[in-house]
Design a protein around this motif. Sequence first.
Motif, PDB file in Angstrom:
ATOM      1  N   ASP A  63      40.117  60.694  82.131  1.00  0.00           N
ATOM      2  CA  ASP A  63      38.780  61.028  81.575  1.00  0.00           C
ATOM      3  C   ASP A  63      37.990  61.894  82.268  1.00  0.00           C
ATOM      4  OD1 ASP A  63      36.281  61.039  80.208  1.00  0.00           O
ATOM      5  OD2 ASP A  63      36.889  59.456  79.242  1.00  0.00           O
TER       6      ASP A  63
ATOM      7  N   SER B 148      31.653  60.275  72.855  1.00  0.00           N
ATOM      8  CA  SER B 148      30.779  59.973  71.859  1.00  0.00           C
ATOM      9  C   SER B 148      30.593  58.601  71.426  1.00  0.00           C
ATOM     10  CB  SER B 148      31.475  60.568  70.607  1.00  0.00           C
ATOM     11  OG  SER B 148      32.892  60.011  70.201  1.00  0.00           O
ATOM     12  N   THR B 149      31.308  57.735  72.188  1.00  0.00           N
ATOM     13  CA  THR B 149      31.110  56.265  71.947  1.00  0.00           C
ATOM     14  C   THR B 149      29.533  55.885  72.261  1.00  0.00           C
ATOM     15  OG1 THR B 149      33.456  55.827  72.070  1.00  0.00           O
ATOM     16  CG2 THR B 149      31.869  54.118  72.504  1.00  0.00           C
TER      17      THR B 149
ATOM     18  N   LYS C 197      33.931  50.452  65.213  1.00  0.00           N
ATOM     19  CA  LYS C 197      34.316  49.243  64.570  1.00  0.00           C
ATOM     20  C   LYS C 197      35.797  48.474  64.829  1.00  0.00           C
ATOM     21  CE  LYS C 197      32.654  49.902  60.630  1.00  0.00           C
ATOM     22  NZ  LYS C 197      32.627  51.393  60.871  1.00  0.00           N
TER      23      LYS C 197
END
Length: 441
Positions: free
Chosen positions: A20, A29-30, A383
């Motif tokens: 990453d 974006s999480t 989710k």
Amino acid sequence: MGASIALELQRAGRSVVVVDRGDAVGAGSTSSSSAVVRFNYSTLAGVSAAWESAHRWADWAGHLGVGHLGPGSGDTTGATTHGGPDGEPLARFVRCPMLFLEPPGFPRVDATRLLSTVGVPHEVLDEDELARRFPALDTGRFHPPRRPDDPAFGDAPSGRIDAVLTTGGGFIDDPRLAAVNLMDAARRHGAELRLRTEVVEVPRTAAGRVAGVVLADGSRIDAPVVVNAAGPWSAGLNRLAGVFTGPEDGPVANRPMRQEVHVVPAPDGFGLDDGGAMVADLDLGYYTRPQAGGTLLVGGVEPDCDPLEWVEDPDGVSTTPTVACFEAQVWRLARRVPDLAVPLRPAGLAGVYDVTPDWVPIYDRTSLDGFYVAIGTSGNQFKNAPLVGQVVRDLVDACEAGHDHDAEPVTTWCDRIGQSLDLGAFSRLRSGSATTGTVLG
Ligand SMILES: Cc1cc2nc3c(=O)[nH]c(=O)nc-3n(C[C@H](O)[C@H](O)[C@H](O)COP(=O)(O)OP(=O)(O)OC[C@H]3O[C@@H](n4cnc5c(N)ncnc54)[C@H](O)[C@@H]3O)c2cc1C
């Protein structure tokens, strides 16, 4: 997504290296996700995946394999509050009812049939029942959604609306922590994590398969399988890999889109613990959810009157909320919740969605053998993170064993709800699902 995929691939016996470019797990974006867990999707696969995932959030420690389940675990009535094995905090699934306020002509019969098929508890509230149970709401019909500078914005409502109420959902109190929990679990199984490590090239073998990744420092990791879970940056990574350039990767492509979420004080009677609900309001054009601390988050649902903010480079996006978007979203909420006190200045954040044309994600192989994608999450897949690791694991297992997923889609087993999920629904080759064409999927 990457952390969940790492966990399931490592659990299945593969050796996983997570790279990453960011400084911290879950900081993409999480970290700006509203983390709503809801079930009203337009497709059977969408509803099933969300319902299965909710059961996994409800038993988060059990899903991570770090503890046993509290009362109600394994169903959707219990929330996990345990710490991890070393006492580290775990993300929490906070329960909250969800109201879906329909625009005129919405195919409610189809929507509720999907909920019934999957077994999601729901009820249709007519206007009187909606007003009785949620007295903080104005149950008028305001459609179509308008910009605040539209002279008709303040017009009186022209009728009243019905709603579909679902229970069993809620939100994750800290989406970044959830990613950390997944990555910690993957590392306990042996996965390796390398932060501040950017992929700059995706080399191929002489036989034309993926060969691994080349990193910004010039080093290379050889791997027979590479999974692109780069969120809003994933289209850029696909370009490096030379995939999604022609018909062999189908008509479904993904693009980054800027998105704002605002924060306002919750009025009495519509907070987290005093009668509030998560609301997707397609009649007015916003969504909201309460959160701890007496505030509401307010986001958009792409009404026709709002410009879509497509961006070329997710790194160039301003994370500061704008007055124009704040007013559009918050004033709409104020029409629905008349006691809302609208702050004088915008507060909130801007994040980036990774959007497909039908707002359905792509979990698939690609035309480059060994190169897989978990992309196009379209503002609605946080989710499903607990399930997506398994989805990619099953795809990788099948395709690497020679199965032709494009011709005969793989299925995955949703063990919590006892149902099978057809992964063809998330194929890059789908012709486009009939969906809301919005973040609601
Ligand atoms: C404002 C907002 C609200 C949302 N609300 C909800 C919601 O209520 N409910 C819901 O279900 N979903 C929601 N979503 C969607 C959900 O949050 C996303 O679908 C999900 O978090 C995406 O996770 P990801 O792991 O795919 O991407 P990310 O979290 O963006 O992770 C991608 C990672 O890839 C890394 N990366 C990128 N390029 C490279 C490279 N070249 N080399 C190495 N690393 C790289 C990045 O550093 C990053 O850490 C929302 C999203 C946003 C933006």
